[in-house]
Design a protein around this motif. Structure first.
Motif, mmCIF file in Angstrom:
data_model
loop_
_atom_site.group_PDB
_atom_site.id
_atom_site.type_symbol
_atom_site.label_atom_id
_atom_site.label_comp_id
_atom_site.label_asym_id
_atom_site.label_seq_id
_atom_site.Cartn_x
_atom_site.Cartn_y
_atom_site.Cartn_z
ATOM 1 N N ALA A 143 42.869 15.116 -82.900
ATOM 2 C CA ALA A 143 43.284 16.515 -82.802
ATOM 3 C C ALA A 143 44.745 16.480 -82.362
ATOM 4 O O ALA A 143 45.053 16.296 -81.180
ATOM 5 C CB ALA A 143 42.418 17.261 -81.799
ATOM 6 N N ILE A 144 45.648 16.627 -83.327
ATOM 7 C CA ILE A 144 47.085 16.406 -83.067
ATOM 8 C C ILE A 144 47.684 17.710 -82.552
ATOM 9 O O ILE A 144 48.026 18.610 -83.310
ATOM 10 C CB ILE A 144 47.799 15.915 -84.350
ATOM 11 N N ASN A 145 47.809 17.782 -81.230
ATOM 12 C CA ASN A 145 48.159 19.048 -80.580
ATOM 13 C C ASN A 145 49.651 19.190 -80.281
ATOM 14 O O ASN A 145 50.035 20.052 -79.490
ATOM 15 C CB ASN A 145 47.359 19.165 -79.270
ATOM 16 N N ALA A 147 47.019 8.314 -84.246
ATOM 17 C CA ALA A 147 46.346 9.320 -85.083
ATOM 18 C C ALA A 147 45.919 8.698 -86.416
ATOM 19 O O ALA A 147 44.846 9.014 -86.941
ATOM 20 C CB ALA A 147 47.281 10.504 -85.320
ATOM 21 N N MET A 148 46.761 7.816 -86.961
ATOM 22 C CA MET A 148 46.429 7.202 -88.261
ATOM 23 C C MET A 148 45.285 6.200 -88.149
ATOM 24 O O MET A 148 44.610 5.930 -89.138
ATOM 25 C CB MET A 148 47.660 6.516 -88.867
ATOM 26 N N ALA A 149 45.075 5.653 -86.951
ATOM 27 C CA ALA A 149 43.942 4.734 -86.773
ATOM 28 C C ALA A 149 42.621 5.508 -86.737
ATOM 29 O O ALA A 149 41.560 4.932 -86.972
ATOM 30 C CB ALA A 149 44.124 3.925 -85.490
ATOM 31 N N ARG A 178 42.236 13.489 -89.313
ATOM 32 C CA ARG A 178 43.305 14.070 -88.505
ATOM 33 C C ARG A 178 43.422 15.579 -88.756
ATOM 34 O O ARG A 178 43.562 15.998 -89.913
ATOM 35 C CB ARG A 178 44.673 13.440 -88.873
ATOM 36 N N CYS A 179 43.355 16.365 -87.665
ATOM 37 C CA CYS A 179 43.613 17.800 -87.762
ATOM 38 C C CYS A 179 44.813 18.087 -86.878
ATOM 39 O O CYS A 179 44.859 17.632 -85.733
ATOM 40 C CB CYS A 179 42.426 18.603 -87.247
ATOM 41 N N LEU A 181 42.666 24.768 -82.746
ATOM 42 C CA LEU A 181 42.532 23.324 -83.009
ATOM 43 C C LEU A 181 41.189 22.773 -82.521
ATOM 44 O O LEU A 181 40.487 22.079 -83.255
ATOM 45 C CB LEU A 181 43.702 22.563 -82.361
ATOM 46 N N LEU A 182 40.824 23.108 -81.287
ATOM 47 C CA LEU A 182 39.577 22.559 -80.751
ATOM 48 C C LEU A 182 38.376 23.075 -81.538
ATOM 49 O O LEU A 182 37.498 22.298 -81.932
ATOM 50 C CB LEU A 182 39.433 22.896 -79.258
#
Ligand code: COA
Length: 258
Positions: A105-107, A118-120, A124-125, A190-191
């Motif tokens: 969750a890329i905040n 994130a890429m691992a 991804r959102c 996001l959440l």
């Protein structure tokens, strides 16, 4: 175990949320944080009540703004190599090979090691205000936590080289258009978006989810034939209780209980 830089909670049934918690340093990854995250993921792997993991950053400014530059600024080549090797083993490869789906969750900022983290993750959102990039070349470095490998896998070689060589940042919408993220939503959503996705995933067989991850990853492993791995993994599913339950539930016109 008491963690300094990592928070863990369970925002919905079957869903664990891991939060990198160094907001005053924009959640930069130092070695203690990497060790803590590894320990948290080891615990979650063993916890059968956890079906899906969300990974995010504390605060609303950053997911993770990179590896902690203050920690490695005086490193030698050998120390640099060790830093990358240990980080990849303990955290980045560990998450990519995690048998339960992990959603980033890329905040906010996901830069350098943050974007690599994130890429691992499997999905991804991103929040609409998130910014992503691999600025390592501006520090005289290259990405060391898998970025030179996973970015081309996600967006193709040309776009990956553009991001790596310019060291620039892209907006969430651009990341969406290049396939770097799966979705972009308003920060306040996001959440709930990630939870909805997690719950949709967690209705499926945990065994099959783990096996599907392995089969997809086989294509990216040196010396492995992804199609053959898929055949092996597909066959292995037939010997599982989840397969019995899933197919019986379908034939009996009911929902499966995994
Ligand atoms: N490593 C260590 N500390 C970091 C960091 C990193 N990767 N990213 C941010 N921080 C720290 C800053 O040093 C600062 O600490 P301080 O208040 O003790 O001085 C704090 O986090 C806040 O960052 P700041 O730079 O003041 O915020 P900003 O809003 O002006 O800028 C960024 C935000 C993300 C653009 C900027 O912090 C940045 O460029 N960070 C480094 C990104 C990077 O190169 N990552 C790859 C590392 S390999």
């Amino acid at each position: 175990m008491k963690f300094q830089n990592t928070l863990l909670d369970f925002p919905a049934a079957g869903v664990a949320r891991v939060m990198v918690n160094r907001p005053t340093k924009l959640n930069a990854l130092n070695s203690d944080t990497i060790a803590e995250l590894h320990a948290v993921f080891v615990t979650l792997k063993a916890d059968n009540s956890v079906r899906v993991v969300l990974l995010t950053g504390a605060g609303d400014k950053a997911f993770v703004a990179g590896a902690d530059i203050s920690e490695f600024s005086t490193f030698s080549s050998e120390e640099g190599m060790l830093l990358a090797r240990q980080g990849q083993t303990l955290l980045f490869d560990f998450i990519e090979n995690f048998p339960k789906p992990v959603i980033a969750a890329i905040n906010g900022f996901a830069l350098g090691g943050g974007l690599e983290l994130a890429m691992a993750c499997h999905l991804r959102c991103a929040s609409a205000h998130a910014k992503m990039g691999l600025p390592e070349v501006s520090l005289g470095l290259i990405p060391g936590y898998g970025g030179t490998q996973r970015l081309p896998q996600l967006v193709g070689k040309g776009r990956a080289l553009e991001l790596i060589l310019t060291g620039g940042m892209i907006a969430a919408e651009t990341a969406l258009n290049s396939g770097l993220v799966n979705a972009v939503v308003a920060p306040e959503d996001l959440l709930s978006h990630c939870l909805e996705l997690a719950q949709k995933i967690s209705r499926n067989s945990p065994q099959a989810l783990g096996t599907a991850i392995q089969a997809v990853l086989a294509n990216y492993s040196d010396g492995r034939d992804g199609f053959e791995a898929e055949i092996q993994n597909f066959g292995a599913c037939f010997g599982t209780a989840d397969f019995q339950e899933g197919t019986q539930a379908f034939l009996q016109k009911r929902k499966p209980k995994f």
